[in-house]
Write an enzyme that holds these catalytic residues in place. Structure first.
Site, PDB file in Angstrom:
ATOM      1  N   ASP A  73       1.024  -1.240  -0.051  1.00 14.24           N
ATOM      2  CA  ASP A  73      -0.073   0.053  -0.231  1.00 14.24           C
ATOM      3  C   ASP A  73       0.648   1.190   0.194  1.00 14.24           C
ATOM      4  O   ASP A  73       0.762   1.411   0.866  1.00 14.24           O
ATOM      5  CB  ASP A  73      -1.108  -0.146   1.585  1.00 14.24           C
ATOM      6  CG  ASP A  73      -2.428   0.843   1.258  1.00 14.24           C
ATOM      7  OD1 ASP A  73      -1.717   2.009   0.287  1.00 14.24           O
ATOM      8  OD2 ASP A  73      -2.532   0.463   1.522  1.00 14.24           O
ATOM      9  N   ASP A  74       0.572   1.799  -0.985  1.00 15.97           N
ATOM     10  CA  ASP A  74       1.450   3.327  -0.893  1.00 15.97           C
ATOM     11  C   ASP A  74       3.032   2.772  -1.406  1.00 15.97           C
ATOM     12  O   ASP A  74       4.157   4.134  -1.242  1.00 15.97           O
ATOM     13  CB  ASP A  74       1.014   4.177   0.365  1.00 15.97           C
ATOM     14  CG  ASP A  74      -0.550   5.080  -0.433  1.00 15.97           C
ATOM     15  OD1 ASP A  74      -1.438   4.367  -0.541  1.00 15.97           O
ATOM     16  OD2 ASP A  74      -0.283   5.887   0.330  1.00 15.97           O
ATOM     17  N   HIS A 122     -10.537  -3.096   1.071  1.00 19.17           N
ATOM     18  CA  HIS A 122     -11.093  -2.032   0.351  1.00 19.17           C
ATOM     19  C   HIS A 122     -11.725  -2.014  -0.532  1.00 19.17           C
ATOM     20  O   HIS A 122     -11.581  -1.401  -1.433  1.00 19.17           O
ATOM     21  CB  HIS A 122      -9.947  -1.084   0.536  1.00 19.17           C
ATOM     22  CG  HIS A 122     -10.125   0.745   0.871  1.00 19.17           C
ATOM     23  ND1 HIS A 122      -9.227   1.380   0.807  1.00 19.17           N
ATOM     24  CD2 HIS A 122     -10.957   1.343   1.448  1.00 19.17           C
ATOM     25  CE1 HIS A 122      -9.655   2.357   0.755  1.00 19.17           C
ATOM     26  NE2 HIS A 122     -11.028   2.551   0.974  1.00 19.17           N
ATOM     27  N   SER A 157      -8.923   1.304   4.429  1.00 15.46           N
ATOM     28  CA  SER A 157      -7.526   1.798   5.012  1.00 15.46           C
ATOM     29  C   SER A 157      -7.002   2.307   6.785  1.00 15.46           C
ATOM     30  O   SER A 157      -7.529   2.149   7.084  1.00 15.46           O
ATOM     31  CB  SER A 157      -7.223   3.487   3.919  1.00 15.46           C
ATOM     32  OG  SER A 157      -6.802   3.522   2.994  1.00 15.46           O
ATOM     33  N   HIS A 183       1.175   1.803   3.629  1.00 11.94           N
ATOM     34  CA  HIS A 183      -0.267   3.225   4.171  1.00 11.94           C
ATOM     35  C   HIS A 183       0.630   4.611   5.776  1.00 11.94           C
ATOM     36  O   HIS A 183       0.783   3.761   6.385  1.00 11.94           O
ATOM     37  CB  HIS A 183      -1.351   3.136   3.593  1.00 11.94           C
ATOM     38  CG  HIS A 183      -2.320   3.932   3.705  1.00 11.94           C
ATOM     39  ND1 HIS A 183      -2.471   4.811   4.664  1.00 11.94           N
ATOM     40  CD2 HIS A 183      -3.151   4.369   2.658  1.00 11.94           C
ATOM     41  CE1 HIS A 183      -3.216   5.760   4.156  1.00 11.94           C
ATOM     42  NE2 HIS A 183      -4.150   5.009   2.863  1.00 11.94           N
ATOM     43  N   LYS A 185      -5.168  -5.854   3.506  1.00 11.30           N
ATOM     44  CA  LYS A 185      -6.475  -4.785   3.488  1.00 11.30           C
ATOM     45  C   LYS A 185      -7.329  -4.812   2.286  1.00 11.30           C
ATOM     46  O   LYS A 185      -6.469  -5.175   1.095  1.00 11.30           O
ATOM     47  CB  LYS A 185      -5.296  -3.181   3.485  1.00 11.30           C
ATOM     48  CG  LYS A 185      -6.264  -2.469   2.592  1.00 11.30           C
ATOM     49  CD  LYS A 185      -5.914  -0.558   2.873  1.00 11.30           C
ATOM     50  CE  LYS A 185      -6.620   0.131   1.864  1.00 11.30           C
ATOM     51  NZ  LYS A 185      -5.663   1.150   1.748  1.00 11.30           N
ATOM     52  N   CYS A 244      -6.419   3.982  -3.618  1.00 14.32           N
ATOM     53  CA  CYS A 244      -6.615   2.501  -2.983  1.00 14.32           C
ATOM     54  C   CYS A 244      -8.269   1.629  -3.869  1.00 14.32           C
ATOM     55  O   CYS A 244      -7.730   0.939  -4.282  1.00 14.32           O
ATOM     56  CB  CYS A 244      -6.760   2.729  -1.941  1.00 14.32           C
ATOM     57  SG  CYS A 244      -5.501   3.094  -0.850  1.00 14.32           S
ATOM     58  N   LYS A 266       1.670   9.483  -5.562  1.00 11.35           N
ATOM     59  CA  LYS A 266      -0.048   8.370  -5.393  1.00 11.35           C
ATOM     60  C   LYS A 266      -1.177  10.108  -5.394  1.00 11.35           C
ATOM     61  O   LYS A 266      -0.861  10.941  -5.559  1.00 11.35           O
ATOM     62  CB  LYS A 266       0.556   8.497  -3.402  1.00 11.35           C
ATOM     63  CG  LYS A 266      -1.402   8.359  -3.116  1.00 11.35           C
ATOM     64  CD  LYS A 266      -1.091   8.194  -1.938  1.00 11.35           C
ATOM     65  CE  LYS A 266      -2.689   7.581  -1.348  1.00 11.35           C
ATOM     66  NZ  LYS A 266      -2.872   7.285   0.182  1.00 11.35           N
ATOM     67  N   ASP A 292      -0.079  -0.793  -5.094  1.00 17.68           N
ATOM     68  CA  ASP A 292      -1.587  -0.760  -5.472  1.00 17.68           C
ATOM     69  C   ASP A 292      -1.557   0.846  -5.964  1.00 17.68           C
ATOM     70  O   ASP A 292      -1.976   1.467  -6.614  1.00 17.68           O
ATOM     71  CB  ASP A 292      -2.202  -0.483  -3.967  1.00 17.68           C
ATOM     72  CG  ASP A 292      -2.602   0.460  -3.331  1.00 17.68           C
ATOM     73  OD1 ASP A 292      -1.313   1.144  -3.067  1.00 17.68           O
ATOM     74  OD2 ASP A 292      -3.166   1.236  -2.572  1.00 17.68           O
ATOM     75  N   ASN A 293      -0.387   1.468  -5.622  1.00 16.96           N
ATOM     76  CA  ASN A 293      -0.045   3.256  -6.558  1.00 16.96           C
ATOM     77  C   ASN A 293       0.987   4.119  -5.577  1.00 16.96           C
ATOM     78  O   ASN A 293       2.008   2.905  -5.135  1.00 16.96           O
ATOM     79  CB  ASN A 293      -1.084   4.137  -5.880  1.00 16.96           C
ATOM     80  CG  ASN A 293      -1.714   4.181  -4.087  1.00 16.96           C
ATOM     81  OD1 ASN A 293      -2.795   3.890  -4.250  1.00 16.96           O
ATOM     82  ND2 ASN A 293      -1.352   4.383  -3.905  1.00 16.96           N
ATOM     83  N   ARG A 304      -7.459  -1.411  -6.160  1.00 18.99           N
ATOM     84  CA  ARG A 304      -8.117  -3.069  -6.379  1.00 18.99           C
ATOM     85  C   ARG A 304      -8.418  -3.880  -6.750  1.00 18.99           C
ATOM     86  O   ARG A 304      -8.664  -4.706  -7.160  1.00 18.99           O
ATOM     87  CB  ARG A 304      -7.670  -3.265  -4.281  1.00 18.99           C
ATOM     88  CG  ARG A 304      -6.995  -2.770  -3.655  1.00 18.99           C
ATOM     89  CD  ARG A 304      -6.881  -2.524  -2.306  1.00 18.99           C
ATOM     90  NE  ARG A 304      -5.730  -1.394  -2.093  1.00 18.99           N
ATOM     91  CZ  ARG A 304      -5.117  -1.844  -1.033  1.00 18.99           C
ATOM     92  NH1 ARG A 304      -4.809  -3.585  -0.415  1.00 18.99           N
ATOM     93  NH2 ARG A 304      -4.134  -1.166  -0.400  1.00 18.99           N
TER      94      ARG A 304
END
Length: 518
Positions: A86-87, A187, A210, A272, A185, A126, A342, A324-325, A130
């Site tokens: 994540d991130d 989401h 998140s 994240h 996670k 996010c 992001k 994810d990004n 996903r």
């Protein structure tokens, strides 16, 4: 397909959902067939079939082929593990140029596998990102590009979620006899009908959104819940130990299902913000809390790869690591050498570090710079598992096994790749060229948009950082990419313009918060 957004709970499924992956008992011996009535839809059938399959996963039980689960079956399809950070930024791993983070396990994974340096997600945030990994589709295709209020991601107790009528990568593999687990996670909706256990996963352990969305002063949100299947087991979740516990859960699941094919989706909560790490890693990196969390993820990956080797599964397991990004423009992450961060449609927001490893099948120490993306995982996994993607709907992803296997002369199967910001088409890539569209108001995920955004063309092979606008020098390229952008608007839509082939998101009429039962 006629799937119910609020499916009736199956009593066997309910019982299974209260169990850990190591507590499922044998109920369906080899050779016994279950009768399926005409009234059972595909999703309910998958759920029941998964229960039967899950009961065959433990020592002493039998696999679908009739082989004892502890014995290897050379003809069985490969296992799949997707590790989804994540991130995490493009430049946050040693094998992608980081000088701040120690990532020996991921660096070794890259040396033993293949780095993908033009690997994309479909959004800089996010939820939309996903949804594409799960469905093989652009977020606008499945209407997961925004929540019911028009915001860029889903929030606790929201009405919107991934439509249960969508067919996920987990459901496709489940039909092929795979044990499936999501650990981390999610989401994609926190209401019961949207949770992983209703989207093809036998087992779920993790947080539903998140880690910054838990209860806080002035916000009407519940404490951050940690779920096992559909039950809240801890609130607020102890984030310091989440990466450690996720790793332990994955290893338990792999071990319990070593005698049959499995799919593990590990969407890490970290890195994240707010970042957390366990005591073993806290304060040990050269990059503060962000570096600590990154290095713990590296360690986690090493533990999972070691488990595969110990169990003799290494050469029959495809492991993919990505994010994810891109990294935020604060908190310590790096997207170097890319521009943007992001939440943007610059390369730094949507182009991610990606490593794929499968000993003996993916050539070691190689780099692929062809355009690939998370949407490609669904059709590629389907192919490798001996099946096909759904044929009754548009799937945007493509089979990229020729690229993964190092086939000579293999090229990207994508004519174009589209960069959306919420509901707005902002850029298109085709081959080496990326065109940022001229927009009266260029949307941002948060805050006011940017007025009068100019048309810009970049040659990503010569200018990965998007610094030199060459639109004036290549009017023919601009014209071709503008035509591709119009195709996307017609198909997927654009601001205030529906696409011809969009599908509805799921809707919960009366959403409720996920709370810890006393």
């Amino acid at each position: 397909m006629n799937k119910n957004l609020n499916p009736v709970r199956n009593s066997k499924a309910d019982k299974y959902m209260e169990q850990t992956p190591l507590e499922v008992s044998c109920r369906f011996p080899p050779g016994r067939k279950t009768k399926i009535s005409n009234g059972v839809n595909r999703r309910d059938f998958l759920k029941v079939a998964g229960l039967a399959a899950a009961s065959l996963a433990l020592p002493g039980c039998f696999s679908a082929s009739g082989q004892p689960s502890g014995k290897s079956d050379a003809s069985r399809p490969p296992n799949f593990i997707v590790i989804f950070c994540d991130d995490l930024g493009y430049g946050d791993l040693g094998c992608f140029g980081s000088k701040k983070h120690r990532t020996p396990n991921l660096d070794k994974m890259a040396a033993e596998g293949m780095r993908f340096t033009s690997f994309y997600v479909t959004s800089g945030v996010c939820t939309p990102s996903r949804s594409s990994l799960m469905t093989g589709c652009y977020p606008r295709r499945v209407n997961m590009h925004q929540d019911s209020e028009g915001l860029c991601v889903l929030f606790p107790s929201g009405k919107r979620g991934l439509n249960p009528d969508e067919i996920t990568i987990a459901e496709i593999l489940k039909e092929r006899g795979y044990a499936t687990a999501c650990v981390g996670k999610w989401h994609l909706g926190d209401q019961p009908q949207f949770l992983p256990t209703r989207q093809g996963f036998d087992y779920y352990y993790g947080i539903p959104y998140s880690n910054d969305m838990g209860g806080r002063e002035g916000a009407k949100r519940p404490p951050l819940p940690l779920l096992r299947n559909e039950k809240v087991i801890e609130a607020p979740a102890d984030q310091n130990t989440l990466t450690k516990r996720y790793t332990e859960e994955v290893i338990k699941f792999i071990t319990a299902n070593k005698g049959r094919p499995f799919f593990v989706y590990l969407p890490h909560t970290m890195v994240h913000n707010p970042v957390h790490s366990s005591e073993k890693f806290r304060g040990k990196s050269a990059n503060g809390g962000y570096g600590d969390a990154t290095e713990e993820i590296d360690f986690s990956t090493g533990e999972i790869l070691s488990t595969l080797k110990m169990l003799g599964l290494d050469r029959n397991t495809l492991v993919i690591f990505t994010s994810d990004n891109g990294a935020s423009n604060r908190f310590g992450g790096s997207n170097a050498p890319l521009s943007g961060f992001k939440g943007s449609t610059m390369e730094g927001g949507m182009r991610e570090p990606c490593i794929m490893r499968w000993p003996g099948r993916i050539p070691a120490g190689q780099t692929c710079n062809q355009l690939t993306c998370t949407m490609d995982l669904l059709p590629t996994f389907a192919k490798l598992a001996g099946t096909k993607p759904p044929g009754d709907r548009v799937i945007d992803g493509k089979n990229i096994w020729p690229l993964m296997s190092g086939k000579k002369g293999a090229k990207t199967p994508h004519e174009a790749f589209y960069y959306y910001q919420i509901d707005q088409l902002q850029a298109v890539r085709s081959g080496r060229w990326k065109l940022h569209l001229s927009l009266e108001l260029k949307k941002r995920n948060w805050g006011k948009g940017v007025p009068d955004a100019p048309l810009q063309l970049y040659d990503l092979e010569a200018d990965i950082a998007e610094k030199n606008n060459v639109a004036d020098k290549h009017p023919d390229v601009v014209k071709r990419l503008l035509a591709l952008a119009e195709k996307a608007r017609e198909d997927l839509g654009d601001v205030k313009r529906p696409g011809k082939h969009q599908r509805p998101a799921g809707l919960a009429v009366s959403p409720k918060p996920l709370l810890l039962s006393e």
